[in-house]
Design a protein around this motif. Structure first.
Motif, mmCIF file in Angstrom:
data_model
loop_
_atom_site.group_PDB
_atom_site.id
_atom_site.type_symbol
_atom_site.label_atom_id
_atom_site.label_comp_id
_atom_site.label_asym_id
_atom_site.label_seq_id
_atom_site.Cartn_x
_atom_site.Cartn_y
_atom_site.Cartn_z
ATOM 1 N N LEU A 97 17.032 84.240 41.131
ATOM 2 C CA LEU A 97 15.636 84.650 41.022
ATOM 3 C C LEU A 97 15.257 84.602 39.559
ATOM 4 O O LEU A 97 16.118 84.645 38.690
ATOM 5 N N LYS A 98 13.953 84.555 39.296
ATOM 6 C CA LYS A 98 13.491 84.656 37.909
ATOM 7 C C LYS A 98 12.554 85.847 37.772
ATOM 8 O O LYS A 98 11.632 86.007 38.553
ATOM 9 N N MET A 99 12.838 86.689 36.777
ATOM 10 C CA MET A 99 11.987 87.872 36.550
ATOM 11 C C MET A 99 11.940 88.153 35.058
ATOM 12 O O MET A 99 12.680 87.552 34.281
ATOM 13 N N GLU A 100 11.083 89.123 34.679
ATOM 14 C CA GLU A 100 11.009 89.491 33.264
ATOM 15 C C GLU A 100 12.145 90.428 32.881
ATOM 16 O O GLU A 100 12.006 91.647 32.918
ATOM 17 N N VAL A 101 13.294 89.858 32.534
ATOM 18 C CA VAL A 101 14.430 90.658 32.067
ATOM 19 C C VAL A 101 14.879 90.092 30.724
ATOM 20 O O VAL A 101 14.635 88.921 30.424
ATOM 21 N N SER A 102 15.540 90.923 29.903
ATOM 22 C CA SER A 102 15.965 90.424 28.598
ATOM 23 C C SER A 102 17.300 89.679 28.705
ATOM 24 O O SER A 102 17.572 88.754 27.959
ATOM 25 N N THR A 103 18.159 90.084 29.636
ATOM 26 C CA THR A 103 19.462 89.442 29.850
ATOM 27 C C THR A 103 19.581 89.186 31.351
ATOM 28 O O THR A 103 19.042 89.957 32.139
ATOM 29 N N PRO A 104 20.315 88.166 31.764
ATOM 30 C CA PRO A 104 20.507 87.977 33.210
ATOM 31 C C PRO A 104 21.200 89.191 33.837
ATOM 32 O O PRO A 104 22.033 89.837 33.213
ATOM 33 N N ILE A 105 20.806 89.487 35.070
ATOM 34 C CA ILE A 105 21.400 90.587 35.830
ATOM 35 C C ILE A 105 22.017 89.984 37.082
ATOM 36 O O ILE A 105 21.428 89.078 37.681
#
Lengths: 426, 428
Positions: free
Chosen positions: A246-254
């Motif tokens: 998925l793509k979301m507004e995060v600073s690092t991949p989760i």
């Protein structure tokens, strides 16, 4: 009333089953200021198809959670406020498997217990308030959909399960909750909030007789027992998919990495499976494992890395996750380590230490009344006695844990979900 | 029964020991107390994070974890807190209490020894910290400081305190600033560590079933390395009330958010040791500290101006902070309603049930603290830094507070700063 001592755990529990089918547990803790009561139903987000009085029903996703919100409403107002005015701290939660209402207080325990038992057992749902709640829960669903941890978790479950309702978000969707009416709530309340499908767990400096007396006085005289549910056709042993992104507004991949396991039968086997799976996680990727040290040193995981096991009567899985610059490398390293342990086994000295470590952590967790009461409730629904932990734990061997790693932590049973930084959310 | 003892173990090293049979765990703490300052805050916070990576005996995570597992799964966490204008850095630890160890091993002595090792004999490389540990933990610290902006609710409080108390030590965050964290070198960190060991007051904490004599002797031998300290270090508590300007100040930040955050900072002018402090606590509970408070019931529930609206005290600094989440276009209305509710408190317009619900909730929170080893450690650390009453005494005093005293406390409070976190143009 039964009285049972657990000297190794330092607990004394009184229990009884009322005529209406409700089981009551009271863990008496004389040295404490506060008391805690947890009133729970064996009803969660996954229980959408069920049988009541001979008829099958199929309800929208999110009803259990919706019910939890509306159950605090009373004819005269709101039970949360009544409890808060007494200085109690009340709250509730809905998980995939249970819904629980609770409060903690240092004063007026019996008065607060009365309020708790009353509002949970006496529904007051009006169409007007259901309509209003749709907006509020809609906001909550949007917040959940904005939460990358949560999105990763459900993406992992969708990877593991082809159709089991564990993969459905407990809160439901905007669309599914729009189909909930006051009638839906009343139907589900009459099925799942019948005393035979519920449990009351109390911990604190209280009189067990008085707790039972209040439960007898306030709750309905008759129960319907436990409710038959349908979770769909049997799931295959293998995961449905292997990787989702998925793509979301995060600073690092989760990421979340899960392993599908076969559910254990009801009873003590449930506890055994949980303890074995937790030890397997510790040996494979836990804080003390060689793999963890390597991944942390290489900067592939950080303090956010966590792992655990969730077991129900109808499904079970282990999982690990956190932030990582390269989730695929973490997943590959874990798969490699599982394969190595499968062939070479777990280091015997490490296993002994892990067992000591788990033992201490498990006993220490009983400092929390919440852990005691929620744990007793879950154990009750799963058919075992949580406080028999030391006896069951002693019987778990290194071979049990190695067998679990060999059979369950395989590529076929694994599913990885990754939330990458980015704007595209399609 | 619970018994609390406080002694000076070594010069400038104090032990608070709580003897209790209630818990499954022994809870321990070692804190180094030092004045909060922009210059040193980040390095001070980094010290325990690096120390936690390894000791001479257990030089890496694997061996340290193995040692903890041998002690039945103890946990030791590095921690950085601020109590007023004092920064407290060190470890909090929880071990299985001796009473519950299956084979009868005594854990306390070994656990205290391990904490002593972590503090005094770190893994070293060229007479400094191991540079790989410094680099990784510095990166972790920078990440944590940077991540503060992720939680907008917390961030709006943090920014208010930073702006309202700029120029005062209290304006410094417990973790320091991102820039100063990123700039810490191994040499500087080592020097900071040495300075803390020789100059900081040390606060030790124990809660568990072991009798005082055992606790005392366990810590005495674990910290034998601190014996060289000659004089008691300087007093660390130098909180100043007041500060700020005459007229309320306004601050704003712009971020990519969909919901605005309004934070309001007030100076209370009442110290935790003042006679009026219980009344101030109750005022806070009536105003915005509970779910029966004026802010919760009026601003949030009745007028639906906010998603949340509550207040809290920073008791050692004498601040009251109000925070709320509001739609951008409701900011003015929310602000004016919050101040209206404040005025009502000042005028003593408080219903008897409001006062009683606030009193019950505050007393309940104090009493239930006695059932939590972690909360008690934090509370007692505060007592050691800034003084004040213990939870039982405070609860007893709260029972006596009248509505007039609550209103009088409310009248002492002075509006200092208003902070608004708003969104970028596209959301407005």
């Amino acid at each position: 009333m039964n009285r049972k001592e657990y000297p190794r755990m330092g607990e004394t529990v009184f229990s009884d089953r009322l005529d209406n089918g409700l089981t009551v547990y009271v863990d008496v803790k004389p040295d404490f200021q506060k008391s805690y009561a947890f009133f729970a139903t064996d009803y969660g987000g996954m229980d959408m198809e069920f049988q009541l009085d001979g008829q099958w029903y199929d309800t929208p996703a999110g009803v259990a959670h919706f019910l939890e919100h509306k159950t605090f409403d009373t004819k005269d107002g709101n039970a949360l406020q009544d409890l808060a005015a007494n200085g109690a701290s009340p709250n509730a939660f809905t998980s995939s498997a249970i819904t629980g209402y609770y409060f903690e207080s240092t004063e007026k325990f019996y008065e607060n217990l009365k309020i708790l038992l009353s509002f949970v057992s006496q529904p007051y749902y009006t169409q007007e308030s259901v309509d209003k709640e749709q907006g509020i829960i809609g906001q909550e669903i949007r917040m959940i959909e904005d939460d990358p941890e949560n999105q990763a978790y459900y993406a992992m479950l969708e990877g593991l399960y082809a159709h089991h309702p564990i993969r459905v978000s407990v809160a439901g969707t905007i669309e599914s909750i729009s189909r909930i009416t006051a009638d839906t709530l009343n139907l589900c309340h009459s099925a799942f909030y019948n005393p035979g499908n519920m449990v009351l767990c109390v911990a604190g400096n209280v009189d067990p007789e008085k707790v039972l007396e209040l439960a007898r006085e306030i709750l309905p005289k008759n129960g319907k027992g436990s409710i038959l549910r349908d979770y769909g056709p049997d799931e295959p042993a293998a995961a449905a998919g292997s990787r989702t992104e998925l793509k979301m507004e995060v600073s690092t991949p989760i990421f979340r990495l899960g392993w599908k396991m076969d559910p254990a039968p009801k009873g003590e086997e449930q506890l055994r499976q949980k303890l074995i799976a937790e030890l397997a996680c510790e040996a494979l990727l836990g804080n003390s494992s060689p793999l963890y040290a390597r991944l942390y040193r290489d900067g592939l995981i950080n303090g956010s890395f966590s792992y655990g096991f969730d077991g129900y009567l109808s499904c079970a899985y282990a999982m690990a996750g956190g932030e990582s610059a390269d989730p695929d490398a973490v997943a590959a390293a874990i798969a490699g380590e599982a394969d190595r342990i499968g062939r070479e086994g777990v280091d015997a000295a490490l296993f002994d230490r892990l067992k000591k470590g788990r033992y201490g952590a498990e006993v220490r967790s009983l400092n929390s009344f919440e852990n005691i009461c929620v744990g007793m409730a879950q154990a009750h629904f799963a058919g075992y006695d949580m406080l028999r932990f030391p006896e069951i734990f002693e019987g778990i061997s290194q071979a049990d844990v190695e067998a679990c790693i060999r059979t369950c932590f395989t590529p076929e049973r694994a599913a990885l979900a990754v939330v990458q930084p980015g704007e595209d959310r399609a | 029964m619970t018994e609390v003892t406080r002694i000076e173990l070594l010069p400038g090293v104090y032990l608070t020991a709580v003897h209790t049979m209630k818990f499954k765990s022994s809870y321990m703490g070692i804190q180094l107390l030092t004045p909060l300052s922009e210059e040193h805050a980040a390095a001070n916070a980094l010290v325990p994070m690096v120390l936690r990576r390894g000791t001479e005996r257990c030089p890496d995570m694997e061996r340290l974890s193995a040692a903890l597992d041998e002690l039945y799964g103890g946990s030791v966490e590095p921690i950085a807190r601020k109590k007023g204008e004092t920064q407290c850095v060190g470890f909090v630890a929880s071990f299985l209490d001796d009473a519950y160890v299956p084979d009868g091993t005594l854990i306390l002595e070994q656990a205290a020894a391990l904490l002593g090792e972590l503090l005094l004999t770190p893994a070293r490389e060229n007479s400094r910290f191991v540079s790989a540990y410094v680099e990784r933990e510095r990166a972790n610290l920078v990440d944590r400081i940077r991540a503060q902006v992720n939680d907008k609710r917390q961030y709006a409080v943090l920014r208010l305190v930073q702006l309202m108390c700029q120029g005062e030590p209290y304006g410094v965050d417990r973790l320091g600033s991102e820039a100063s964290a990123a700039a810490v070198t191994n040499e500087e960190l080592w020097a900071r560590y040495q300075a803390l060991l020789s100059g900081a007051r040390v606060e030790l904490y124990f809660s568990g079933s072991a009798p005082l004599e055992r606790v005392e002797s366990a810590f005495r031998s674990a910290l034998a390395g601190l014996k060289g300290r000659t004089a008691a270090p300087v007093s660390v508590c130098r909180n100043t009330l007041g500060g700020g300007e005459e007229k309320p100040r306004n601050f704003e930040d712009v971020l990519d958010v969909t919901q605005g955050k309004l934070s309001i900072g007030l100076r209370t002018d009442i110290k935790v040791t003042d006679e009026e402090y219980p009344a101030l606590m109750l005022f806070n509970a009536v105003f915005g500290g509970t779910t029966t408070s004026k802010l919760f019931l009026n601003v949030r529930e009745k007028l639906s101006l906010c998603y949340y609206a509550s207040s809290q005290l920073e008791k050692f600094k004498g601040l009251m902070l109000v925070f709320s989440g509001v739609e951008f276009d409701k900011r003015e209305a929310a602000q004016s309603e919050i101040l209206t509710q404040l005025e009502k408190c000042r005028r003593g317009e408080i219903e008897p049930w409001e006062l009683e619900a606030a009193r019950r909730s505050t007393v309940n929170s104090l009493k239930s603290m006695l059932d939590s080893q972690g909360r008690m450690e934090d509370f007692r650390l505060g007592l050691a830094v800034g003084g004040g009453d213990g939870p039982e005494d405070l609860a007893a005093k709260l029972e006596q507070v009248t509505v007039d005293q609550v209103a009088a406390a409310a009248r002492r409070v002075r509006l200092d700063s208003i902070y608004f976190l708003k969104g970028k143009e596209k959301h407005q």
